[in-house]
Scaffold this motif. Structure first.
Motif, mmCIF file in Angstrom:
data_model
loop_
_atom_site.group_PDB
_atom_site.id
_atom_site.type_symbol
_atom_site.label_atom_id
_atom_site.label_comp_id
_atom_site.label_asym_id
_atom_site.label_seq_id
_atom_site.Cartn_x
_atom_site.Cartn_y
_atom_site.Cartn_z
ATOM 1 N N ALA A 371 0.816 -1.209 0.000
ATOM 2 C CA ALA A 371 0.000 0.000 0.000
ATOM 3 C C ALA A 371 0.852 1.263 0.000
ATOM 4 C CB ALA A 371 -0.918 0.004 1.217
ATOM 5 N N ALA A 372 2.138 1.160 0.385
ATOM 6 C CA ALA A 372 2.997 2.345 0.469
ATOM 7 C C ALA A 372 3.663 2.684 -0.865
ATOM 8 C CB ALA A 372 4.057 2.138 1.547
ATOM 9 N N CYS A 373 4.172 1.667 -1.569
ATOM 10 C CA CYS A 373 4.905 1.939 -2.815
ATOM 11 C C CYS A 373 4.249 1.335 -4.050
ATOM 12 C CB CYS A 373 6.344 1.433 -2.699
ATOM 13 S SG CYS A 373 6.473 -0.372 -2.564
ATOM 14 N N GLY A 374 3.300 0.440 -3.883
ATOM 15 C CA GLY A 374 2.618 -0.169 -5.020
ATOM 16 C C GLY A 374 3.306 -1.389 -5.581
ATOM 17 N N ASN A 375 4.388 -1.837 -4.953
ATOM 18 C CA ASN A 375 5.092 -3.014 -5.431
ATOM 19 C C ASN A 375 4.246 -4.268 -5.209
ATOM 20 O OD1 ASN A 375 7.479 -4.497 -6.387
ATOM 21 N ND2 ASN A 375 7.617 -5.217 -4.272
ATOM 22 N N VAL A 376 4.202 -5.157 -6.200
ATOM 23 C CA VAL A 376 3.401 -6.378 -6.141
ATOM 24 C C VAL A 376 4.325 -7.580 -6.008
ATOM 25 C CG1 VAL A 376 1.691 -7.810 -7.313
ATOM 26 C CG2 VAL A 376 1.579 -5.331 -7.530
ATOM 27 N N LYS A 377 4.085 -8.399 -4.998
ATOM 28 C CA LYS A 377 4.895 -9.599 -4.793
ATOM 29 C C LYS A 377 4.601 -10.629 -5.881
ATOM 30 C CE LYS A 377 5.358 -9.248 0.236
ATOM 31 N NZ LYS A 377 6.831 -9.206 0.242
ATOM 32 N N LYS A 378 5.638 -11.287 -6.347
ATOM 33 C CA LYS A 378 5.487 -12.296 -7.386
ATOM 34 C C LYS A 378 6.375 -13.489 -7.065
ATOM 35 C CE LYS A 378 4.426 -8.966 -11.060
ATOM 36 N NZ LYS A 378 4.817 -8.448 -12.389
ATOM 37 N N GLY A 379 6.022 -14.628 -7.653
ATOM 38 C CA GLY A 379 6.853 -15.816 -7.497
ATOM 39 C C GLY A 379 6.962 -16.287 -6.061
ATOM 40 N N TYR A 398 3.141 -8.810 6.464
ATOM 41 C CA TYR A 398 3.509 -8.336 5.125
ATOM 42 C C TYR A 398 4.820 -7.553 5.243
ATOM 43 C CZ TYR A 398 3.238 -6.305 0.467
ATOM 44 O OH TYR A 398 3.503 -5.957 -0.835
ATOM 45 N N VAL A 399 5.797 -7.949 4.443
ATOM 46 C CA VAL A 399 7.101 -7.280 4.427
ATOM 47 C C VAL A 399 7.414 -6.899 2.989
ATOM 48 C CG1 VAL A 399 9.553 -7.451 4.981
ATOM 49 C CG2 VAL A 399 7.870 -8.648 6.397
ATOM 50 N N CYS A 405 10.906 1.744 -0.881
ATOM 51 C CA CYS A 405 9.649 1.846 -0.134
ATOM 52 C C CYS A 405 9.912 2.355 1.282
ATOM 53 C CB CYS A 405 8.957 0.485 -0.087
ATOM 54 S SG CYS A 405 7.405 0.472 0.852
ATOM 55 N N PRO A 406 9.080 3.248 1.804
ATOM 56 C CA PRO A 406 9.258 3.708 3.195
ATOM 57 C C PRO A 406 9.071 2.602 4.222
ATOM 58 C CG PRO A 406 7.188 4.533 2.270
ATOM 59 C CD PRO A 406 7.972 3.945 1.139
ATOM 60 N N ASN A 407 8.395 1.526 3.829
ATOM 61 C CA ASN A 407 8.201 0.387 4.730
ATOM 62 C C ASN A 407 9.157 -0.758 4.422
ATOM 63 O OD1 ASN A 407 6.105 1.648 6.106
ATOM 64 N ND2 ASN A 407 4.513 0.752 4.802
ATOM 65 N N TYR A 408 10.290 -0.418 3.805
ATOM 66 C CA TYR A 408 11.242 -1.463 3.401
ATOM 67 C C TYR A 408 11.688 -2.298 4.601
ATOM 68 C CZ TYR A 408 15.687 -3.608 2.076
ATOM 69 O OH TYR A 408 16.709 -4.499 1.870
#
Length: 435
Positions: A371-379, A398-399, A405-408
């Motif tokens: 929700a912070a950066c929009g990155n989608v987990k895959k694989g 969720y990590v 990302c600010p939540n890295y």
């Protein structure tokens, strides 16, 4: 004008209860016999000599839906076999059912419109079955006398004050159901077809009223999203528990009664269904189910009312509930959490109060998207019901591993992240797609 349905509890004496059960059986008889006639008419139609030729012509000549209808009408007009054996419809089935002279004598003891409404509902069921826009409708089935819920419909009932008057058969004066007391005053004098039903030893009437437009609440300009999970729903103001602790005791009783019934069936076979102890245990089981359903229905009604009162835009997931029930991992929890009912209630309340309801795409990765950066987990990075084996995270964690990302590398609540990811669709509708 809007339609609101209220369910009233009926206060019946013993004679009225007996007749009420008979009317339920009369509708069940009408439905099952009409379904027999419908199937016979369809089979005759299918086996007609010109049926194969009709299908062949349609397949060769028709390219659009309008052409299909035009070709079939043209063949029907010129085919004597089609005229002698028309396709089934609820009007034709009703006429065939009413032409049976052997049943005329005993059917005079019951209101005539009850059977007609049953056949009309059967026609609507077939129409919905063939409607491609409604793929979830199944083929009409026979009604069973062992079903826990029995009922009938009437379009000739009247209401005077708090007294409900059911349609009286022609020529009958001593009609016990001519005066039925309701448990509370009615909502309006303008109503349509009433559905009567009995369940767990109680008797009810579902009355759809035509009411004036509902007073619209003030606009708040706020938006929220609801992430539905097994046992709880998350939204911007926090979490709502839809499986409270007071249900644990009820579900333990349900499990106990289910085991008792299963043991009786194993020991006694079909004879168990005629046992008084079996029927008593089944009545207790039905009472527990109804109590649990009432508690959850109360929670969902209050929660949805709060949502439409406090927010102008609501985003929810468009989940495939039937597909989720196929999984053995959380199927019982999904069923008890009432995902489908929550969506149904929220949909009509948003329509009542002129609020916007946004359904996320079924393939929108709300759980996998940060929700912070929009990155989608895959694989291998994806979160499953068991967490993530590669990174050793739990199912509720969720990590994000995007260094920008600010939540890295921070552990956040998975459900809260999914809710915020859904909330982004309110401002960015272009994201409402499979990513």
């Amino acid at each position: 004008m809007r339609t609101q349905t209220r369910v009233y509890k009926l206060q019946l004496n013993e004679e009225q209860k007996r007749l009420f059960i008979e009317l339920c059986g009369y509708r069940r008889w009408a439905w099952n016999h009409a379904l027999d006639i419908w199937n016979d008419m369809y089979e005759v139609r299918r086996l007609m000599a010109d049926y194969t030729e009709k299908v062949k012509i349609v397949k060769e000549a028709a390219k659009t839906h309008d052409e299909v209808r035009r070709v079939i009408r043209e063949i029907d007009r010129n085919s004597p076999g089609a005229k002698a054996n028309p396709s089934p419809s609820w009007q034709r089935v009703r006429n065939e059912l009413n032409s049976d002279k052997e049943t005329d004598a005993w059917r005079l003891a019951y209101p005539a419109h009850l059977a007609n409404l049953a056949v009309q509902d059967l026609g609507n069921a077939w129409k919905n079955f063939f409607d491609k826009a409604q793929p979830n409708w199944g083929k009409p089935k026979y009604k069973s006398r062992k079903a826990p819920r029995q009922g009938f419909k009437s379009d000739q009932s009247k209401i005077e004050g708090q007294i409900l008057k059911l349609e009286c058969p022609q020529g009958r004066k001593d009609w016990p159901l001519g005066r039925i007391r309701l448990n509370e005053p009615v909502l309006s004098d303008d109503f349509s077809v009433i559905s009567y039903f009995t369940e767990a030893g109680n008797y009810y009437a579902a009355i759809p009223f035509q009411v004036e437009d509902i007073k619209q609440p003030a606009k708040t300009g706020k938006a929220t999203a609801v992430d539905v999970n097994v046992g709880h729903f998350d939204y911007t103001e926090g979490r709502v528990n839809v499986l409270p602790k007071r249900l644990d005791k009820i579900y333990k009783k349900i499990k106990h009664y289910q085991r008792q019934l299963a043991r009786k069936r194993i020991q006694n076979g079909k004879a168990a269904y005629n046992s008084k102890n079996y029927l008593k245990t089944r009545a207790k089981l039905q009472a527990c189910y109804r109590k649990a359903g009432n508690i959850q229905n109360d929670l969902i009604q209050k929660f949805t009312t709060e949502l439409v009162r406090d927010y102008d835009m609501i985003v929810i997931e468009n989940l495939s509930v039937k597909g989720m029930l196929m999984s053995h991992v959380a199927s019982k929890g999904v069923h008890r959490s009432m995902f489908g009912k929550f969506k149904q209630i929220l949909t009509y309340k948003c329509d009542w109060y002129s609020k916007e309801l946004i359904l996320a795409n079924k393939l929108y990765p709300s759980t996998q998207r940060c929700a912070a950066c929009g990155n989608v987990k895959k694989g291998d990075d994806k979160i499953t019901l068991y967490g993530n084996k590669k990174h050793g995270t739990k199912h509720n964690e969720y990590v994000c591993y995007n260094k920008k990302c600010p939540n890295y590398n921070k552990v956040v609540d998975r459900d809260k992240n999914a809710m915020l990811s859904l909330l982004a669709l309110a401002e960015h509708p272009e994201l409402n797609k499979a990513l």
